[in-house]
Design a protein around this motif. Structure first.
Motif, PDB file in Angstrom:
ATOM      1  N   VAL A 125       3.103   2.224   6.988  1.00 28.30           N
ATOM      2  CA  VAL A 125       1.679   2.572   7.032  1.00 28.30           C
ATOM      3  C   VAL A 125       1.026   2.168   8.350  1.00 28.30           C
ATOM      4  N   ASP A 126       1.776   1.511   9.239  1.00 29.77           N
ATOM      5  CA  ASP A 126       1.174   1.065  10.505  1.00 29.77           C
ATOM      6  C   ASP A 126       0.601   2.238  11.302  1.00 29.77           C
ATOM      7  N   ASN A 127       1.401   3.274  11.451  1.00 30.79           N
ATOM      8  CA  ASN A 127       0.943   4.473  12.171  1.00 30.79           C
ATOM      9  C   ASN A 127       1.950   5.601  11.924  1.00 30.79           C
ATOM     10  N   PRO A 128       1.604   6.838  12.261  1.00 29.69           N
ATOM     11  CA  PRO A 128       2.499   7.960  11.949  1.00 29.69           C
ATOM     12  C   PRO A 128       3.894   7.824  12.571  1.00 29.69           C
ATOM     13  N   LEU A 129       3.991   7.173  13.727  1.00 27.94           N
ATOM     14  CA  LEU A 129       5.301   7.008  14.357  1.00 27.94           C
ATOM     15  C   LEU A 129       6.236   6.147  13.513  1.00 27.94           C
ATOM     16  N   ARG A 130       5.653   5.320  12.661  1.00 26.82           N
ATOM     17  CA  ARG A 130       6.462   4.399  11.868  1.00 26.82           C
ATOM     18  C   ARG A 130       6.642   4.883  10.425  1.00 26.82           C
ATOM     19  N   ALA A 131       6.138   6.057  10.132  1.00 24.65           N
ATOM     20  CA  ALA A 131       6.083   6.534   8.740  1.00 24.65           C
ATOM     21  C   ALA A 131       7.460   6.710   8.105  1.00 24.65           C
ATOM     22  N   THR A 132       8.483   6.902   8.908  1.00 33.04           N
ATOM     23  CA  THR A 132       9.825   7.119   8.344  1.00 33.04           C
ATOM     24  C   THR A 132      10.756   5.938   8.616  1.00 33.04           C
ATOM     25  N   THR A 133      10.194   4.788   8.915  1.00 32.38           N
ATOM     26  CA  THR A 133      11.017   3.612   9.221  1.00 32.38           C
ATOM     27  C   THR A 133      11.973   3.306   8.061  1.00 32.38           C
ATOM     28  N   PRO A 134      13.266   3.224   8.335  1.00 32.11           N
ATOM     29  CA  PRO A 134      14.217   2.879   7.263  1.00 32.11           C
ATOM     30  C   PRO A 134      14.244   1.362   7.045  1.00 32.11           C
ATOM     31  N   ILE A 135      14.806   0.932   5.949  1.00 38.38           N
ATOM     32  CA  ILE A 135      14.974  -0.508   5.722  1.00 38.38           C
ATOM     33  C   ILE A 135      16.012  -1.056   6.708  1.00 38.38           C
ATOM     34  N   GLY A 190      23.776  -1.296  19.108  1.00 38.55           N
ATOM     35  CA  GLY A 190      24.721  -1.495  18.016  1.00 38.55           C
ATOM     36  C   GLY A 190      24.309  -2.599  17.060  1.00 38.55           C
ATOM     37  N   ARG A 191      23.199  -3.273  17.352  1.00 37.53           N
ATOM     38  CA  ARG A 191      22.746  -4.351  16.473  1.00 37.53           C
ATOM     39  C   ARG A 191      22.056  -3.779  15.236  1.00 37.53           C
ATOM     40  N   LEU A 192      22.155  -4.554  14.160  1.00 40.40           N
ATOM     41  CA  LEU A 192      21.503  -4.155  12.923  1.00 40.40           C
ATOM     42  C   LEU A 192      20.026  -4.512  13.002  1.00 40.40           C
ATOM     43  N   LYS A 193      19.181  -3.566  12.668  1.00 38.33           N
ATOM     44  CA  LYS A 193      17.736  -3.805  12.665  1.00 38.33           C
ATOM     45  C   LYS A 193      17.277  -3.754  11.208  1.00 38.33           C
ATOM     46  N   ILE A 194      16.659  -4.823  10.750  1.00 40.66           N
ATOM     47  CA  ILE A 194      16.296  -4.955   9.339  1.00 40.66           C
ATOM     48  C   ILE A 194      14.779  -4.985   9.224  1.00 40.66           C
ATOM     49  N   ASN A 195      14.233  -4.078   8.419  1.00 43.77           N
ATOM     50  CA  ASN A 195      12.778  -3.961   8.270  1.00 43.77           C
ATOM     51  C   ASN A 195      12.413  -4.227   6.802  1.00 43.77           C
ATOM     52  N   PRO A 196      12.350  -5.509   6.409  1.00 48.04           N
ATOM     53  CA  PRO A 196      12.247  -5.820   4.974  1.00 48.04           C
ATOM     54  C   PRO A 196      10.915  -5.445   4.345  1.00 48.04           C
ATOM     55  N   ILE A 197       9.847  -5.307   5.152  1.00 50.27           N
ATOM     56  CA  ILE A 197       8.549  -4.959   4.554  1.00 50.27           C
ATOM     57  C   ILE A 197       8.125  -3.552   4.969  1.00 50.27           C
ATOM     58  N   ALA A 198       9.102  -2.718   5.303  1.00 43.07           N
ATOM     59  CA  ALA A 198       8.787  -1.352   5.744  1.00 43.07           C
ATOM     60  C   ALA A 198       7.942  -0.608   4.720  1.00 43.07           C
ATOM     61  N   ALA A 199       8.202  -0.851   3.443  1.00 46.22           N
ATOM     62  CA  ALA A 199       7.515  -0.082   2.390  1.00 46.22           C
ATOM     63  C   ALA A 199       6.224  -0.745   1.918  1.00 46.22           C
ATOM     64  N   TRP A 200       5.873  -1.878   2.499  1.00 50.23           N
ATOM     65  CA  TRP A 200       4.701  -2.599   2.007  1.00 50.23           C
ATOM     66  C   TRP A 200       3.391  -1.906   2.388  1.00 50.23           C
ATOM     67  N   SER A 201       2.448  -1.939   1.431  1.00 53.37           N
ATOM     68  CA  SER A 201       1.084  -1.467   1.704  1.00 53.37           C
ATOM     69  C   SER A 201       0.257  -2.638   2.243  1.00 53.37           C
ATOM     70  N   GLU A 216      -2.217  -3.842   0.757  1.00 53.71           N
ATOM     71  CA  GLU A 216      -2.472  -4.697  -0.414  1.00 53.71           C
ATOM     72  C   GLU A 216      -1.280  -5.631  -0.669  1.00 53.71           C
ATOM     73  N   ASP A 217      -0.072  -5.105  -0.490  1.00 49.07           N
ATOM     74  CA  ASP A 217       1.113  -5.953  -0.644  1.00 49.07           C
ATOM     75  C   ASP A 217       1.051  -7.134   0.328  1.00 49.07           C
ATOM     76  N   VAL A 218       0.664  -6.837   1.561  1.00 46.88           N
ATOM     77  CA  VAL A 218       0.568  -7.894   2.581  1.00 46.88           C
ATOM     78  C   VAL A 218      -0.449  -8.947   2.154  1.00 46.88           C
ATOM     79  N   GLU A 219      -1.618  -8.482   1.757  1.00 50.79           N
ATOM     80  CA  GLU A 219      -2.680  -9.430   1.368  1.00 50.79           C
ATOM     81  C   GLU A 219      -2.244 -10.274   0.176  1.00 50.79           C
ATOM     82  N   ASN A 220      -1.618  -9.644  -0.798  1.00 51.97           N
ATOM     83  CA  ASN A 220      -1.180 -10.387  -1.983  1.00 51.97           C
ATOM     84  C   ASN A 220      -0.134 -11.437  -1.630  1.00 51.97           C
ATOM     85  N   TYR A 221       0.799 -11.057  -0.776  1.00 52.32           N
ATOM     86  CA  TYR A 221       1.864 -12.008  -0.420  1.00 52.32           C
ATOM     87  C   TYR A 221       1.284 -13.201   0.341  1.00 52.32           C
ATOM     88  N   ILE A 222       0.356 -12.921   1.237  1.00 52.73           N
ATOM     89  CA  ILE A 222      -0.269 -14.002   2.012  1.00 52.73           C
ATOM     90  C   ILE A 222      -1.007 -14.966   1.081  1.00 52.73           C
TER      91      ILE A 222
END
Ligand code: SF4
Length: 264
Positions: free
Chosen positions: A178-188, A195-206, A208-214
């Motif tokens: 949800v950050d911006n349209p360029l990031r809309a399809t970010t995979p986990i 060749g490094r693994l890139k891990i995006n654990p909160i890619a699907a967070w809204s 509200e999810d961020v606020e709740n977790y904080i």
């Protein structure tokens, strides 16, 4: 056109400054490639696990990383909040928190970084550019950030991160779709250009999810987030945003730049 590009790269019109397309001497600007074997292993992990991890909690994704990544993991921290540190603490024993200390951060961001160093046990590394602010002004002319922010971000964020990533097998980011349209399809999971693994654990967070977790985890937050700065970068390039506006519209406001280049 980005701010200042019409003025070219000459600071103050003296003509003595270095072309900002040329980075400072004496330091690599890219990350070493992993071996073909490691790259193939990471691609296989992505192919097997990306869909399965899509519905997994961020904690579960970090647990997955602890099991499937044997090398060191870099956890990138913007110091806007401390979600990634909280997720990594106690789960990723081979991780290190990484902060890109551009030299242009708000005082509040630096104070947040210092609180993170106190609260979490994971080691925290400050990654710095080759040139200090003063040296950059002398070499490339004053206020490069306003005349050519892409060059400034490249030398103060992208290239330092590239150098830093060398000893790591994987890195964790706080990118959200949800950050911006360029990031809309970010995979986990993804495999970066090295060749490094890139891990995006909160890619699907809204948001509200961020606020709740904080709130639920009583996290340290950058006080600027309550003062109209929903997305915090360098002080020279971040403006407050009116309520209801695009949260990232305060970043490089007035230019067509939307990303610093770390994830593009
Ligand atoms: S955000 Fe601004 S000051 Fe920070 S590195 Fe990029 S252009 Fe430079």
């Amino acid at each position: 056109m980005e701010l200042g590009q019409s003025a070219g790269f000459l600071g103050g019109g003296s003509g003595d400054y270095r072309d900002p397309a040329i980075s400072p001497d004496g330091a690599p600007t890219t990350t070493a490639q992993l071996s073909d074997e490691q790259r193939a292993q990471h691609r296989a992990l992505v192919a097997e696990w990306n869909d399965k991890l899509e519905g997994t909690s961020a904690e579960g994704i970090m647990d997955w990383a602890a099991t499937h990544v044997s090398g060191k993991i870099a956890v990138t921290m913007s110091m806007q909040d401390t979600i990634l540190a909280e997720l990594a603490e106690g789960r990723l024993l081979n991780a290190e928190l990484v902060f890109l200390d551009t030299g242009y951060h708000f005082d509040e961001t630096i104070e947040t970084r210092d609180k993170v160093a106190e609260r979490y046990h994971l080691p925290l590394t400050n990654v710095r550019p080759v040139l200090s602010r003063e040296e950059q002004d002398e070499t490339y002319g004053p206020r490069l950030y306003s005349r050519n922010p892409s060059a400034c971000c490249r030398m103060r964020k992208v290239e330092p991160l590239a150098r830093m990533l060398n000893p790591y097998e994987a890195w964790v980011t706080g990118i959200r779709r949800v950050d911006n349209p360029l990031r809309a399809t970010t995979p986990i999971l993804d495999v970066d250009r090295t060749g490094r693994l890139k891990i995006n654990p909160i890619a699907a967070w809204s948001d509200e999810d961020v606020e709740n977790y904080i709130t639920d985890h009583k996290l340290i937050i950058n006080p600027l987030t309550a003062q109209g700065y929903p997305s915090i970068g360098c002080a020279t390039c971040t403006l407050p945003v009116a309520e209801g506006d695009d949260p990232r519209s305060g970043r490089w406001a007035g230019t067509n730049k939307t990303e610093c280049g770390l994830h593009t």
